[in-house]
Each structure stands twice: as structure tokens, then as C-alpha cells.
Design a protein around this motif. Structure first.
Motif, PDB file in Angstrom:
ATOM      1  N   TYR A 161      19.400 -68.697  28.871  1.00  0.00           N
ATOM      2  CA  TYR A 161      19.120 -67.824  27.740  1.00  0.00           C
ATOM      3  C   TYR A 161      19.580 -66.407  28.065  1.00  0.00           C
ATOM      4  CZ  TYR A 161      16.571 -71.820  26.105  1.00  0.00           C
ATOM      5  OH  TYR A 161      16.253 -73.077  25.683  1.00  0.00           O
ATOM      6  N   ASN A 162      20.883 -66.189  27.915  1.00  0.00           N
ATOM      7  CA  ASN A 162      21.472 -64.882  28.214  1.00  0.00           C
ATOM      8  C   ASN A 162      22.456 -64.447  27.130  1.00  0.00           C
ATOM      9  OD1 ASN A 162      23.578 -66.611  28.618  1.00  0.00           O
ATOM     10  ND2 ASN A 162      24.070 -65.929  30.674  1.00  0.00           N
ATOM     11  N   VAL A 163      22.254 -64.918  25.919  1.00  0.00           N
ATOM     12  CA  VAL A 163      23.131 -64.575  24.800  1.00  0.00           C
ATOM     13  C   VAL A 163      22.688 -63.219  24.240  1.00  0.00           C
ATOM     14  CG1 VAL A 163      23.928 -65.284  22.513  1.00  0.00           C
ATOM     15  CG2 VAL A 163      23.512 -67.008  24.274  1.00  0.00           C
ATOM     16  N   PRO A 164      23.613 -62.273  24.070  1.00  0.00           N
ATOM     17  CA  PRO A 164      23.222 -60.977  23.506  1.00  0.00           C
ATOM     18  C   PRO A 164      22.648 -61.128  22.096  1.00  0.00           C
ATOM     19  CG  PRO A 164      25.436 -60.883  24.428  1.00  0.00           C
ATOM     20  CD  PRO A 164      25.037 -62.323  24.407  1.00  0.00           C
ATOM     21  N   LEU A 165      21.551 -60.434  21.842  1.00  0.00           N
ATOM     22  CA  LEU A 165      20.937 -60.402  20.515  1.00  0.00           C
ATOM     23  C   LEU A 165      21.438 -59.177  19.768  1.00  0.00           C
ATOM     24  CD1 LEU A 165      17.210 -61.241  21.376  1.00  0.00           C
ATOM     25  CD2 LEU A 165      19.000 -62.796  20.575  1.00  0.00           C
ATOM     26  N   THR A 166      21.651 -59.312  18.478  1.00  0.00           N
ATOM     27  CA  THR A 166      22.031 -58.178  17.649  1.00  0.00           C
ATOM     28  C   THR A 166      20.764 -57.432  17.266  1.00  0.00           C
ATOM     29  OG1 THR A 166      23.965 -59.337  16.815  1.00  0.00           O
ATOM     30  CG2 THR A 166      23.168 -57.465  15.510  1.00  0.00           C
ATOM     31  N   ILE A 167      20.720 -56.149  17.612  1.00  0.00           N
ATOM     32  CA  ILE A 167      19.553 -55.302  17.370  1.00  0.00           C
ATOM     33  C   ILE A 167      19.946 -54.229  16.361  1.00  0.00           C
ATOM     34  CG2 ILE A 167      17.831 -53.801  18.431  1.00  0.00           C
ATOM     35  CD1 ILE A 167      17.868 -56.632  19.649  1.00  0.00           C
ATOM     36  N   ARG A 168      19.125 -54.067  15.354  1.00  0.00           N
ATOM     37  CA  ARG A 168      19.340 -53.005  14.360  1.00  0.00           C
ATOM     38  C   ARG A 168      18.048 -52.206  14.271  1.00  0.00           C
ATOM     39  NH1 ARG A 168      23.129 -52.155  10.273  1.00  0.00           N
ATOM     40  NH2 ARG A 168      22.364 -50.906   8.572  1.00  0.00           N
ATOM     41  N   ILE A 169      18.138 -50.932  14.641  1.00  0.00           N
ATOM     42  CA  ILE A 169      16.963 -50.070  14.674  1.00  0.00           C
ATOM     43  C   ILE A 169      17.283 -48.709  14.080  1.00  0.00           C
ATOM     44  CG2 ILE A 169      15.903 -51.175  16.686  1.00  0.00           C
ATOM     45  CD1 ILE A 169      17.081 -48.911  18.401  1.00  0.00           C
ATOM     46  N   LYS A 170      16.232 -47.946  13.827  1.00  0.00           N
ATOM     47  CA  LYS A 170      16.397 -46.571  13.370  1.00  0.00           C
ATOM     48  C   LYS A 170      16.948 -45.745  14.538  1.00  0.00           C
ATOM     49  CE  LYS A 170      14.057 -42.998  10.850  1.00  0.00           C
ATOM     50  NZ  LYS A 170      12.911 -42.616  10.079  1.00  0.00           N
ATOM     51  N   LYS A 171      17.877 -44.845  14.235  1.00  0.00           N
ATOM     52  CA  LYS A 171      18.482 -44.005  15.269  1.00  0.00           C
ATOM     53  C   LYS A 171      17.410 -43.221  16.007  1.00  0.00           C
ATOM     54  CE  LYS A 171      22.799 -42.909  12.915  1.00  0.00           C
ATOM     55  NZ  LYS A 171      23.529 -41.799  12.294  1.00  0.00           N
ATOM     56  N   PRO A 172      17.657 -42.952  17.310  1.00  0.00           N
ATOM     57  CA  PRO A 172      16.705 -42.130  18.050  1.00  0.00           C
ATOM     58  C   PRO A 172      16.643 -40.721  17.461  1.00  0.00           C
ATOM     59  CG  PRO A 172      18.674 -42.533  19.360  1.00  0.00           C
ATOM     60  CD  PRO A 172      18.784 -43.367  18.114  1.00  0.00           C
ATOM     61  N   SER A 173      15.481 -40.119  17.569  1.00  0.00           N
ATOM     62  CA  SER A 173      15.305 -38.780  16.999  1.00  0.00           C
ATOM     63  C   SER A 173      16.113 -37.749  17.780  1.00  0.00           C
ATOM     64  CB  SER A 173      13.824 -38.398  17.033  1.00  0.00           C
ATOM     65  OG  SER A 173      13.378 -38.394  18.373  1.00  0.00           O
ATOM     66  N   GLY A 174      16.376 -36.641  17.136  1.00  0.00           N
ATOM     67  CA  GLY A 174      17.078 -35.551  17.807  1.00  0.00           C
ATOM     68  C   GLY A 174      18.578 -35.617  17.639  1.00  0.00           C
ATOM     69  N   ARG A 175      19.264 -35.358  18.720  1.00  0.00           N
ATOM     70  CA  ARG A 175      20.725 -35.236  18.706  1.00  0.00           C
ATOM     71  C   ARG A 175      21.440 -36.548  18.409  1.00  0.00           C
ATOM     72  NH1 ARG A 175      18.627 -31.740  22.410  1.00  0.00           N
ATOM     73  NH2 ARG A 175      19.503 -29.661  22.358  1.00  0.00           N
ATOM     74  N   ARG A 176      22.734 -36.397  18.151  1.00  0.00           N
ATOM     75  CA  ARG A 176      23.583 -37.574  17.909  1.00  0.00           C
ATOM     76  C   ARG A 176      23.737 -38.380  19.191  1.00  0.00           C
ATOM     77  NH1 ARG A 176      28.986 -35.366  15.494  1.00  0.00           N
ATOM     78  NH2 ARG A 176      29.024 -34.885  17.678  1.00  0.00           N
ATOM     79  N   LEU A 177      24.088 -39.620  19.013  1.00  0.00           N
ATOM     80  CA  LEU A 177      24.233 -40.541  20.127  1.00  0.00           C
ATOM     81  C   LEU A 177      25.594 -40.400  20.803  1.00  0.00           C
ATOM     82  CD1 LEU A 177      22.566 -42.788  21.408  1.00  0.00           C
ATOM     83  CD2 LEU A 177      23.660 -44.370  19.839  1.00  0.00           C
ATOM     84  N   LYS A 178      25.595 -40.382  22.130  1.00  0.00           N
ATOM     85  CA  LYS A 178      26.835 -40.319  22.907  1.00  0.00           C
ATOM     86  C   LYS A 178      27.229 -41.715  23.387  1.00  0.00           C
ATOM     87  CE  LYS A 178      28.733 -38.220  27.090  1.00  0.00           C
ATOM     88  NZ  LYS A 178      28.419 -37.366  28.248  1.00  0.00           N
ATOM     89  N   SER A 179      26.266 -42.492  23.903  1.00  0.00           N
ATOM     90  CA  SER A 179      26.575 -43.823  24.410  1.00  0.00           C
ATOM     91  C   SER A 179      25.310 -44.664  24.538  1.00  0.00           C
ATOM     92  CB  SER A 179      27.267 -43.740  25.775  1.00  0.00           C
ATOM     93  OG  SER A 179      26.358 -43.283  26.752  1.00  0.00           O
ATOM     94  N   ILE A 180      25.535 -45.965  24.651  1.00  0.00           N
ATOM     95  CA  ILE A 180      24.465 -46.915  24.961  1.00  0.00           C
ATOM     96  C   ILE A 180      24.954 -47.737  26.137  1.00  0.00           C
ATOM     97  CG2 ILE A 180      23.031 -48.820  24.148  1.00  0.00           C
ATOM     98  CD1 ILE A 180      23.576 -47.961  21.307  1.00  0.00           C
TER      99      ILE A 180
END
Length: 154
Positions: free
Chosen positions: A102-121
Motif C-alpha cells: 500500500y504505497n500508491v500516492p493519494l490525491t489530496i485537495r485541501i485549502k491553501k495554507p494561510s499567509g504567503r504564496r506557496l514555493k514548493s511541496i
């Protein structure tokens, strides 16, 4: 169950319906050229060509991967580990004990983190592709594969 009576048009229509409804399409072939409920090689190849034409809109996977995805998704939990001005750390876990099967990537959809824009995950030191849509972000991550780190822009 697919047979020689299932045209390329039928296949394409079923794919379009699965895409528009966000559903699962599981074509089952019991015999190609020989076997039970036979599908000819030329028709089978045409069905696969129809899949390839829509590959950017589909997740094409083995039956094992699909079952693993659904078992993981049904047992997964996403939690916040920590949040600072520059980083947001999440943990994705599941209740399944076999992390090799059980190592299949799951698709996650969430609200963006608060504050600044995202640089990377990143997860496990590797960058994860993501996309944003309004106030949400979507990415794929493997449960039980270390913390997911969101780095915010300065």
C-alpha cells in the motif's frame, strides 16, 4: 466486460462519462484473440488508442493499484504537524500495516495554507508537483512516507 460488440465509439463514450463524473472506469477483457469472451487484437488496440488519446485526463493504473488506492484512501488521515511563517508540515497516514503493498500516492485537495504564496511541496526530500485552483491546492502524496513540507514564498 468488453467483447467484439464493444465499439471504439462505445469505449470513447464510456471514458468521457467517467471523466465528466469523476468516476472509475474498469474495462475487463477476458480474452484477446483467444480465451473466453474474445476481443480481437485490432479492436483491443483501438480501445487502447482511445485511452491514450485521453491519458492527460485519466489515471491509467493496474487493478492492484486501484484497489490499493481505495483501501489507502478509505483508511487515510491527514493532520497538521506544525505551521510557521515559512513552513507548513502535514502528516498523511493510513491504518494499513503493509507499506510495501500500500504505497500508491493519494490525491489530496485541501485549502491553501494561510499567509504567503506557496514555493514548493516536498515529501521524503522529493518535490511533489501540485496545482492550485482558487483557494485550494491539489497534490499527490504517499501515506506513511514521512512528513509533507510546504515551503511558503518570502
Amino acid at each position: 466486460m468488453i467483447n467484439d460488440g464493444f465499439s471504439v465509439s462505445d469505449c470513447s463514450n464510456d471514458l468521457d462519462e467517467a471523466i465528466s463524473k469523476g468516476g472509475l472506469y474498469c474495462a475487463t477483457y477476458h480474452g484477446i484473440e483467444t480465451g473466453w469472451v474474445i476481443t480481437g487484437k485490432v479492436l483491443f488496440t483501438s480501445h487502447m488508442d482511445a485511452l491514450i488519446k485521453k491519458k492527460d485526463q485519466l489515471w491509467i493504473a493496474t487493478f492492484r493499484e486501484v484497489v490499493a488506492y481505495h483501501r489507502e484512501g478509505n483508511s487515510a488521515t491527514l493532520s497538521v504537524v506544525a505551521e510557521s511563517r515559512r513552513k507548513w508540515r502535514l502528516r498523511l497516514t493510513d491504518t494499513l500495516s503493509d507499506n510495501i503493498a500500500y504505497n500508491v500516492p493519494l490525491t489530496i485537495r485541501i485549502k491553501k495554507p494561510s499567509g504567503r504564496r506557496l514555493k514548493s511541496i516536498k515529501q521524503n526530500g522529493r518535490k511533489i508537483p501540485y496545482r492550485t485552483d482558487g483557494d485550494s491546492i491539489q497534490f499527490d502524496a504517499v501515506p506513511d512516507n514521512r512528513v509533507i513540507v510546504f515551503t511558503k514564498r518570502k
